[in-house]
Design an enzyme around this catalytic site. Sequence first.
Site, PDB file in Angstrom:
ATOM      1  N   HIS A  53     -15.239 -18.258 -31.019  1.00  0.00           N
ATOM      2  CA  HIS A  53     -14.254 -18.317 -29.937  1.00  0.00           C
ATOM      3  C   HIS A  53     -14.297 -17.021 -29.128  1.00  0.00           C
ATOM      4  CE1 HIS A  53     -10.445 -19.041 -27.832  1.00  0.00           C
ATOM      5  NE2 HIS A  53     -10.057 -17.845 -28.227  1.00  0.00           N
ATOM      6  N   GLU A 112      -5.785 -22.946 -35.121  1.00  0.00           N
ATOM      7  CA  GLU A 112      -5.816 -21.741 -35.954  1.00  0.00           C
ATOM      8  C   GLU A 112      -5.334 -22.050 -37.362  1.00  0.00           C
ATOM      9  OE1 GLU A 112      -4.175 -18.188 -34.288  1.00  0.00           O
ATOM     10  OE2 GLU A 112      -4.601 -18.775 -32.209  1.00  0.00           O
ATOM     11  N   ARG A 152     -17.558 -12.093 -19.301  1.00  0.00           N
ATOM     12  CA  ARG A 152     -18.602 -11.065 -19.304  1.00  0.00           C
ATOM     13  C   ARG A 152     -19.887 -11.678 -19.864  1.00  0.00           C
ATOM     14  NH1 ARG A 152     -14.060  -9.211 -21.670  1.00  0.00           N
ATOM     15  NH2 ARG A 152     -14.952  -9.791 -23.679  1.00  0.00           N
ATOM     16  N   LYS A 191       1.652 -17.057 -23.983  1.00  0.00           N
ATOM     17  CA  LYS A 191       1.592 -17.492 -25.375  1.00  0.00           C
ATOM     18  C   LYS A 191       2.972 -17.648 -25.999  1.00  0.00           C
ATOM     19  CE  LYS A 191      -2.975 -16.776 -26.047  1.00  0.00           C
ATOM     20  NZ  LYS A 191      -3.891 -17.703 -26.733  1.00  0.00           N
ATOM     21  N   GLU A 240     -12.830 -23.589 -23.992  1.00  0.00           N
ATOM     22  CA  GLU A 240     -14.239 -23.604 -24.399  1.00  0.00           C
ATOM     23  C   GLU A 240     -14.878 -24.976 -24.202  1.00  0.00           C
ATOM     24  OE1 GLU A 240     -14.468 -21.338 -28.421  1.00  0.00           O
ATOM     25  OE2 GLU A 240     -12.377 -21.700 -27.940  1.00  0.00           O
ATOM     26  N   ASP A 274      -0.829 -12.636 -34.159  1.00  0.00           N
ATOM     27  CA  ASP A 274      -1.970 -13.504 -33.891  1.00  0.00           C
ATOM     28  C   ASP A 274      -3.252 -12.679 -33.895  1.00  0.00           C
ATOM     29  OD1 ASP A 274      -3.230 -15.884 -33.442  1.00  0.00           O
ATOM     30  OD2 ASP A 274      -2.923 -15.871 -31.278  1.00  0.00           O
ATOM     31  N   ASP A 285      -1.655 -22.447 -31.282  1.00  0.00           N
ATOM     32  CA  ASP A 285      -1.198 -21.385 -30.383  1.00  0.00           C
ATOM     33  C   ASP A 285      -1.350 -21.891 -28.943  1.00  0.00           C
ATOM     34  OD1 ASP A 285      -0.561 -18.979 -29.190  1.00  0.00           O
ATOM     35  OD2 ASP A 285      -2.542 -18.096 -29.522  1.00  0.00           O
ATOM     36  N   GLN A 312      -2.194 -16.593 -18.382  1.00  0.00           N
ATOM     37  CA  GLN A 312      -2.894 -15.590 -19.193  1.00  0.00           C
ATOM     38  C   GLN A 312      -3.908 -14.795 -18.363  1.00  0.00           C
ATOM     39  OE1 GLN A 312      -4.873 -17.374 -22.576  1.00  0.00           O
ATOM     40  NE2 GLN A 312      -5.586 -15.421 -23.399  1.00  0.00           N
ATOM     41  N   THR A 328      -8.365 -18.492 -32.778  1.00  0.00           N
ATOM     42  CA  THR A 328      -8.973 -19.817 -32.599  1.00  0.00           C
ATOM     43  C   THR A 328     -10.262 -19.935 -33.409  1.00  0.00           C
ATOM     44  OG1 THR A 328      -8.107 -19.699 -30.377  1.00  0.00           O
ATOM     45  CG2 THR A 328      -9.653 -21.471 -30.834  1.00  0.00           C
ATOM     46  N   THR A 347       4.697 -22.032 -30.261  1.00  0.00           N
ATOM     47  CA  THR A 347       3.623 -22.073 -31.262  1.00  0.00           C
ATOM     48  C   THR A 347       4.033 -23.131 -32.271  1.00  0.00           C
ATOM     49  OG1 THR A 347       3.293 -19.689 -30.996  1.00  0.00           O
ATOM     50  CG2 THR A 347       2.312 -20.709 -32.953  1.00  0.00           C
ATOM     51  N   GLU A 358      -4.854 -23.974 -29.130  1.00  0.00           N
ATOM     52  CA  GLU A 358      -5.783 -23.194 -29.945  1.00  0.00           C
ATOM     53  C   GLU A 358      -5.601 -23.623 -31.396  1.00  0.00           C
ATOM     54  OE1 GLU A 358      -5.213 -18.994 -29.125  1.00  0.00           O
ATOM     55  OE2 GLU A 358      -6.537 -19.120 -27.372  1.00  0.00           O
ATOM     56  N   ARG A 379      -3.372 -20.925 -19.720  1.00  0.00           N
ATOM     57  CA  ARG A 379      -4.556 -20.123 -19.368  1.00  0.00           C
ATOM     58  C   ARG A 379      -4.449 -19.460 -18.004  1.00  0.00           C
ATOM     59  NH1 ARG A 379      -6.390 -19.204 -24.253  1.00  0.00           N
ATOM     60  NH2 ARG A 379      -7.120 -21.091 -25.315  1.00  0.00           N
TER      61      ARG A 379
END
Length: 434
Positions: A141, A208, A150, A260, A381, A134, A240, A247, A367, A264, A206, A244
């Site tokens: 994303h 993809e 951040r 993850k 998001e 992946d 995917d 994660q 993503t 999938t 996600e 969260r």
Amino acid sequence: MSASHTAQSWIESANGHPDFPLQNLPFGVFSPPGDSARGGVAIGDYIFDLKTACEAGLFHGAAHQAALAASGDSLNAFFAAGATARRTLRDALIALLSEGCGEQKRMESLGARLLKPQAACRLHLPAKVGDYTDFYVGIHHAQNVGKLFRPDNPLLPNYKYVPIGYHGRASTIVPSGTEVRRPNGQTLPAGVDVPVFGPCARMDLELELGIWIGQGNEQGKAIPIAGAAGHIAGFCLLNDWSARDVQAWEYQPLGPFLSKSFATTISPWVVTAEALEPFRTAQPARPEGDPQPLPYLFDEADQQHGALDIELEVLLLTPRMRHEHQAAERIALSNTLNMYWTVAQMVAHHSVNGCRLQPGDLFGSGTLSGETPDSFASLLELTTGGKQPVVLSNGEERRFLEDGDEIILRARCRRDGYPSIGFGECRGRILPAH
Ligand code: CA
């Protein structure tokens, strides 16, 4: 060769079909009702059965050899046969399925042995996936997710030099339509110091692009960027699924693991590079000030022609919508032009250390969110980390996926004066945790 933009098929449902006109002809593996798995090609509302076609002697020479390789219960041998074999078979299929083909009467006489209604067939994974990687090339994303953690420095310094990726789990890749069980796992709820164990509470998707690897490389021998196309068998859609909360607790320092690897989902048709050729375009220019890629990641022809213009869509169908017979609602519309690196750059990077790619390996792009909120391709998001719910037109709200929710990914390529082609669906419904 590609079918000319005006070519029509004697199979009427192919002409003007939103996904599978004569110009597409994706490969897949399917089971007809009560029969064994075999290779086939989507055309209109039908699947052209390659096993029957081979037995009936519809192909000759190299095309027959390629069709035999594509007619079994996985496409790995066909992928291994490479781009020339694939193009030879595609040319033969275009000739057979075009209006005015001299073999039409004979094919019609084979009836449902040759042309199976898609709706009656079960689609499988098209190939046995050896390794799944992946990537993380959707720059918006990466920026959106980075911003959540951040705010001042969303992209880490390596992002614009390295096509970032990690090794995923091949054993839990499932075809569209397979139900997905909500995973259990460790999470660290806000305001506590020790983790708890239980069902994932922040289940996400996600959107993809999936990339199927064709011919492999010898271990130790890198694939140059200019040769990457010879190692790509085709494309699919890939969801995917992401836990969260799991994660967030597990990802440092080595990246995602159990958040993850539980599932999938991919769309079952392999859309070829030949079918996508009319939708190739220049890689979008890097923003001013971004570094030039290192030489092994730069190829002028790839920059000019190596990007794909594919419209991508995420739809959500809740249990209430299903109960009230409402259609699935679109929650995001994006495009493969949101990739910061091309597919060829991904292949070159993956193999530059000598890593061996094999027929049937699968890449996820990462993503593919766009710049604006209506194009954000994950709930993380769309809801700013669960803070602002998505409000559906029936008034329902979602921060993350609930049991019974179904996610449907779709893709479409459009160009003026050319028939549009699609990928078919990538669909999965969430089951409650055990
Ligand atoms: Ca991903």
